[in-house]
Motif scaffolding. Structure first.
Motif, short mmCIF file in Angstrom:
data_model
loop_
_atom_site.label_atom_id
_atom_site.label_comp_id
_atom_site.label_asym_id
_atom_site.label_seq_id
_atom_site.Cartn_x
_atom_site.Cartn_y
_atom_site.Cartn_z
N SER A 14 0.80 -1.22 0.00
CA SER A 14 0.00 0.00 0.00
C SER A 14 0.84 1.28 0.00
O SER A 14 0.34 2.34 -0.35
N CYS A 15 2.11 1.19 0.34
CA CYS A 15 2.95 2.39 0.36
C CYS A 15 3.30 2.87 -1.04
O CYS A 15 3.64 4.03 -1.22
N ILE A 16 3.20 1.98 -2.03
CA ILE A 16 3.53 2.37 -3.41
C ILE A 16 2.34 2.22 -4.36
O ILE A 16 2.48 2.42 -5.56
N THR A 17 1.19 1.87 -3.83
CA THR A 17 -0.01 1.71 -4.65
C THR A 17 -0.89 2.95 -4.49
O THR A 17 -1.32 3.24 -3.38
N PRO A 18 -1.14 3.68 -5.57
CA PRO A 18 -1.97 4.88 -5.45
C PRO A 18 -3.43 4.52 -5.23
O PRO A 18 -3.90 3.46 -5.64
N CYS A 19 -4.15 5.43 -4.60
CA CYS A 19 -5.58 5.23 -4.35
C CYS A 19 -6.33 4.94 -5.64
O CYS A 19 -7.28 4.16 -5.64
N SER A 20 -5.91 5.55 -6.74
CA SER A 20 -6.59 5.34 -8.02
C SER A 20 -6.61 3.87 -8.43
O SER A 20 -7.54 3.43 -9.10
N ALA A 21 -5.63 3.08 -7.99
CA ALA A 21 -5.59 1.66 -8.31
C ALA A 21 -6.69 0.88 -7.61
O ALA A 21 -7.04 -0.23 -8.03
N ALA A 22 -7.26 1.45 -6.54
CA ALA A 22 -8.31 0.76 -5.78
C ALA A 22 -9.71 1.13 -6.25
O ALA A 22 -10.68 0.52 -5.78
N GLU A 23 -9.82 2.07 -7.15
CA GLU A 23 -11.14 2.52 -7.58
C GLU A 23 -11.98 1.36 -8.11
O GLU A 23 -11.56 0.59 -8.96
N GLY A 24 -13.17 1.21 -7.51
CA GLY A 24 -14.11 0.17 -7.93
C GLY A 24 -13.70 -1.24 -7.55
O GLY A 24 -14.30 -2.20 -8.02
#
Length: 157
Positions: free
Chosen positions: A57-67
């Protein structure tokens, strides 16, 4: 934007799209079980599940979690029923200082979801990116085997 976080739909603001999931979880959602370790995706302390896959999660942007479905250590159990990995961790007293353990547990749970009865070699390979400064690797491996046994015996999941 929205994400299903620990089985509940949550909004994601557009201005948070490039914010690392780690900081959104900790600062905006108060879910502090996901830990900051290295900030580079190397140590595994920040591991969460995105659609069941272990991600840093430290290198995963929030946009990757959309939906998508996002699960943190706080959402791994189902009510009062611990996930088999959590149960095994407690039974075998895996944690020493405990700092890395939420990431270790999340990594182990993803491994068991993909490989229900892993060998030592499969465990070592899957958990290689999870660093434990206290060196509890033997107990971690034993707990993963125990969690697999719990599932085989009809335990949760």
């Amino acid at each position: 934007m929205q994400v299903k976080l620990n089985r509940q739909t949550q909004p994601l603001d557009e201005d948070q799209a490039q914010t690392p999931l780690l900081w959104w979880l900790r600062d905006a959602r108060g879910l502090t079980g996901t830990r900051y370790g290295c900030g580079q995706g190397v140590c595994g302390a920040c591991t969460v599940h995105l659609d069941g896959q272990a991600v840093r999660s430290c290198i995963t942007p929030c946009s990757a979690a959309e939906g998508r479905e996002l699960t943190t250590i706080e959402g791994l159990a189902r009510g009062d029923v611990l996930h088999p990995v959590q149960q095994a961790w407690l039974e075998l007293a895996v944690a020493q200082c405990g700092y890395c353990q939420s990431g270790q547990v999340m990594g182990a749970a993803a491994l068991l979801a993909a490989t229900p009865n892993p060998t030592d070699e499969q465990i070592n390979a899957a958990m290689a990116g999870h660093l434990c400064r206290c060196g509890t690797y033997d107990r971690i491996r034993a707990a993963i085997h125990r969690a697999a046994q719990i599932v085989r015996e009809g335990g949760a999941r």
